[in-house]
Design an enzyme around this catalytic site. Structure first.
Site, PDB file in Angstrom:
ATOM      1  N   GLU A 168     -26.870  -0.189  19.126  1.00  0.00           N
ATOM      2  CA  GLU A 168     -27.984  -0.843  19.804  1.00  0.00           C
ATOM      3  C   GLU A 168     -27.366  -1.781  20.818  1.00  0.00           C
ATOM      4  O   GLU A 168     -26.792  -2.810  20.476  1.00  0.00           O
ATOM      5  CB  GLU A 168     -28.847  -1.601  18.789  1.00  0.00           C
ATOM      6  N   CYS A 194     -32.133  -8.934  23.283  1.00  0.00           N
ATOM      7  CA  CYS A 194     -31.833  -7.631  23.879  1.00  0.00           C
ATOM      8  C   CYS A 194     -33.086  -6.950  24.396  1.00  0.00           C
ATOM      9  O   CYS A 194     -33.025  -6.183  25.366  1.00  0.00           O
ATOM     10  CB  CYS A 194     -31.110  -6.734  22.870  1.00  0.00           C
TER      11      CYS A 194
END
Length: 503
Positions: A247, A281
């Site tokens: 990720e 993020c």
């Protein structure tokens, strides 16, 4: 290949043996830990390997007992853990508690649903193989390595740890060098529940420690961090053909269509851009706003941004090096003709909420992940233009759309792993949804059913119930069987072919 790291090191000999974590708000040393070298990492993986059979052998119910007890400990001590999160990251206590609570929710979901998602089940054998009984189940991989980030040091790594444990794996966890005390607290809490088996262990250090975990022979490696470091993780794991789930970074946008509720869109954009000082993020870093509502949206967003107070509504930059990245992006945007309608000054780690307009699409603030409390806003003439600009990014993690009529239509066309309609970031808090991106934003998924299967491997078993009426898997097969086989396939599938020919 060594993974990079940027944290202070305490040198007690020719080689560093310990390192410090700091409170970014005060600059004081918060904790000191030993640096785990390659030998220490390998020893942890070997201990995890020894515990793996025992943990897998407990089954879903047996593992669930311990995971539920761990969850209860986390819930009872949520404020205590939030204090540690505040001390090592600087984020407000309320935000830290929100993060911990979301992690607990995911742990509960993974524990509850593991058997349903991964357990053995019957599947259809089809008409051709009707004499066979087919089953599939998802077995533990063995030992999973997890490398966690510093921006959400509880919630994000737990998205891998909880699902890997629920799937029957043991875990070796390397927290960020900026948040080792948080990782240690989590692992110690698990050891209170299960002290006698090395089911969840911690290794601490810098890039060298992470690199050692990648090449240690773990059965899967889960990483969360920058795209640049993610590529190094992938390369390191490739040396041993270790599968990965990565990720990585994002450059998420919010699309505000002509019929959007402007007040709610501006409020959501402010939260998505400035929460946790933009160190998210899936944070909103770009806004594409229809020309019919552009001026109203900008006014509302600037009003919201001016009300946000660094040091009150969010903390400082946890990683000192990020301050220079943010300064560079803002300066580049302004040098290219952009304007900072609020904020824009970067003097220390407490960076004010910054709204940038008139920024070219090739500016760093638009193309690269800023990871700070900034947002660029661009006027568009249509939803399709906003979609095209959003999809032009090499990233594709999350996104948001505000529209009363066309929200789902727009969301379906956005190239990203996740999209929220008339909200921001909420998909991360829904345990049943897979979390991850496309392009430079990563590989694989955590959370949800996909997240559980990410840490398991499918096992198919077929058992013959009776002899086949038409035995085609034998050297005794002859012309008669071949003819019957052809007739069977034609009967089953030929009509579709004829239909297609007529079209």
């Amino acid at each position: 290949m060594t993974l990079t790291a940027d944290a202070p090191v305490t040198t007690t000999d020719e080689q560093p043996k310990t390192f410090d974590s700091y409170n970014p708000t005060t600059g004081d040393v918060y904790a000191t830990y030993p640096i785990d070298d390659a030998a220490a990492v390998q020893a942890a993986v070997e201990r995890a390997r020894e515990a793996a059979d025992w943990w897998a052998g407990l089954g879903f119910k047996g593992r669930g007992k311990y995971l539920d007890q761990w969850r209860a400990v986390l819930a009872r001590r949520m404020n205590q853990l939030a204090d540690v999160v505040y001390a090592e990251t600087g984020k407000p206590h309320g935000d830290a508690a929100l993060e911990v609570g979301m992690a607990i929710e995911h742990l509960a979901w993974a524990t509850k649903h593991a058997k349903k998602v991964l357990g053995k089940r019957h599947v259809s054998s089809g008409l051709v193989m009707v004499n066979q009984r087919a089953t599939v189940e998802y077995l533990p991989r063995g030992v999973v390595g997890v490398i966690g980030p510093w921006n959400y040091p509880v919630f994000t790594p737990m998205g891998s740890i909880a699902y890997a444990l629920a799937a029957g794996n043991t875990v070796v966890f390397k927290p960020s060098e900026f948040s080792p005390a948080i990782g240690t607290w989590l692992v110690d809490a698990f050891h209170e529940v299960l002290p006698d088996h090395d089911v969840l262990q911690i290794v601490r250090g810098f890039g060298e420690t992470g690199n050692a975990l990648c090449t240690s022979g773990v059965d899967k490696l889960a990483f969360t961090g920058s795209t640049r470091t993610g590529k190094k993780v992938l390369a390191a794991c490739a040396e041993t053909l270790t599968p990965v789930v990565i990720e990585a970074g994002g450059k998420d946008s919010i699309i505000v269509d002509a019929d959007a509720d402007v007040d709610k869109a501006a409020e959501a954009a402010a939260w998505g851009a400035f929460w946790n000082a933009g160190q998210t993020c899936i944070g909103i870093e770009r806004a594409y706003v229809h020309e019919k509502v552009y001026d109203r949206f900008v006014d509302k967003l600037v009003e919201r941004a001016k009300a946000v107070q660094p040091g009150v509504n969010y903390g400082p930059m946890t990683m000192p090096a990020q301050v220079e990245v943010i300064r560079k992006h803002i300066d580049d945007a302004i040098a290219r003709g952009g304007k900072a309608l609020t904020g824009g000054e970067v003097t220390d780690g407490f960076i004010p909420a910054t709204v940038l307009v008139d920024v070219p699409e090739d500016a760093l603030a638009v193309t690269d992940e800023t990871f700070g409390p900034t947002i660029t806003v661009r006027k568009v003439t249509s939803a399709q233009e906003a979609i095209d600009l959003t999809n032009a990014s090499e990233y594709g993690l999350g996104s948001a759309v505000f529209s009363k009529k066309n929200g789902t239509w727009i969301a379906d066309k956005v190239r990203s792993g996740m999209t929220a309609v008339n909200a921001v970031l909420v998909y991360a808090a829904i345990p049943s949804l897979p979390f991850g991106g496309v392009g430079q934003s990563g590989i694989g998924r955590i959370h949800g059913e996909d997240g559980l299967r990410e840490f398991a491997q499918p096992k198919s078993v077929v058992k013959q119930l009776m002899p086949a009426a038409l035995n085609v898997t034998s050297f005794d097969r002859g012309p008669t069987e071949d003819k019957l086989w052809g007739s069977l396939i034609l009967t089953l599938h030929g009509r579709a072919n004829q239909f297609l020919k007529k079209q």
